[in-house]
Design a protein around this motif. Structure first.
Motif, PDB file in Angstrom:
ATOM      1  N   ILE A   5       0.854  -1.188   0.000  1.00 34.58           N
ATOM      2  CA  ILE A   5       0.000   0.000   0.000  1.00 34.58           C
ATOM      3  C   ILE A   5       0.891   1.240   0.000  1.00 34.58           C
ATOM      4  N   GLY A  39       6.263   2.460  -0.294  1.00 35.25           N
ATOM      5  CA  GLY A  39       5.566   1.231  -0.644  1.00 35.25           C
ATOM      6  C   GLY A  39       5.976   0.693  -2.000  1.00 35.25           C
ATOM      7  N   ALA A 134       2.192  -1.745   4.414  1.00 32.75           N
ATOM      8  CA  ALA A 134       1.804  -0.347   4.199  1.00 32.75           C
ATOM      9  C   ALA A 134       2.976   0.534   4.594  1.00 32.75           C
ATOM     10  N   TYR A 147      -4.439   4.197   8.610  1.00 36.92           N
ATOM     11  CA  TYR A 147      -3.709   2.934   8.688  1.00 36.92           C
ATOM     12  C   TYR A 147      -4.338   2.018   9.734  1.00 36.92           C
TER      13      TYR A 147
END
Length: 308
Positions: A5, A39, A134, A147
């Protein structure tokens, strides 16, 4: 499948200038534009390691198209959502004396509907996902606990979630108990609200975090790392290597953890593999790139010592 992500990607533009100074006109034939964001560094390294990986996040405008085109050219799977506005650019001007001047755009503003659409999109990706990573900052307009929301969706499916961010996004993410976090000393000090003078101080704070997070990795740069895993503390010692470009080594280490978890390695092998990935990246000119054969060789030189 590893899902990465990147919620605030960028096109990283790099220019090499012989003797850069402000107020002057310069021409250069040494420049590059690459898909940027922590990411996406993780994504590229996982791909180099021949692990199945798919990248997701939010992209907009022509810069977003540049990123998708680069991923397509590299043969990397991706499912980004389109948004209004232009994905940011981050400009670095490098000079021969080792200096680096950076200009970082703030990027687009995510709308509430962008966030809602992404969460729905993410839930569908979880059906083909075994590990989630992430990384990086949140786009402007995103809630600081985003998150944490994503972690909760992931935990419902018992999928490991690796979080590598900083500031309030990290603080809120910790509350949702991800499977792994990777703060450096500065980030750990920010979380603790105090200066940490030595490894004993770092270990103490990491052990506090390990009460709710299975694996806490404290990056020490070229000095290696500390890893607290299920109340056991490991000290990682790196070999001496020729460093060409350390940028992205932390992201490469996170990629190593993700691939190690995906492959079912035990904790010591996973730590050594992740450390080898970080070291291998530092030995490359490119950011977010490793040679899998070099990684295998470095694993034999890395010492992972149980100290507590």
């Amino acid at each position: 499948m590893i899902t990465t992500i990147t919620l605030n990607p960028s096109v990283d533009r790099r220019y090499m200038i012989g003797e850069f100074e402000t107020g002057k006109l310069f021409r250069t034939s040494e420049y590059a534009a690459t898909a940027g964001g922590k990411g996406l560094n993780v994504t590229r390294v996982a791909h180099c390691l021949e692990a199945p990986v798919i990248a997701t996040g939010l992209l907009g405008g022509k810069s977003g198209g540049v990123i998708e085109a680069e991923l397509d050219h590299a043969g990397i799977s991706h499912q980004f959502l389109g948004i209004e506005g232009e994905t940011r650019s981050c400009i670095a001007v490098l000079s021969q004396d080792g200096g680096q001047t950076e200009i970082l755009e703030s990027g687009p503003i995510a709308r509430n509907e962008d966030v809602a659409n992404f969460l729905l999109h993410y839930e569908t990706l979880l059906n083909q996902t075994s590990v989630v990573v992430a990384s990086g900052s949140l786009m402007r307009g995103m809630p600081v606990d985003l998150y944490a929301r994503i972690i909760e969706l992931t935990r419902e499916k018992n999928i490991p979630f690796l979080l590598d961010t900083s500031g309030e996004a990290l603080r809120e993410g910790i509350k949702a108990s991800p499977s792994l976090i990777k703060p450096n000393q500065e980030e750990l000090e920010s979380y603790a609200g105090k200066s940490l003078q030595n490894e004993e101080d770092l270990i103490a704070v990491a052990k506090e975090l390990a009460e709710q997070i299975p694996t806490v990795v404290v990056s020490l740069g070229g000095e290696g790392s500390l890893v607290v895993h299920k109340k056991q503390v490991y000290r990682v010692h790196l070999p001496n290597v020729v460093v060409k470009n350390p940028v992205g080594s932390g992201d490469s280490m996170v990629a190593g953890f993700a691939v190690g978890i995906l492959r079912g390695y035990d904790i010591k092998k996973t730590i050594a593999f992740a450390a080898a990935c970080g070291t291998a990246n530092a030995m490359e000119e490119s950011t977010g790139a490793v040679d899998k054969d070099l990684v295998a060789g470095l694993m034999k030189q890395i010492r992972v010592v149980l100290i507590e």
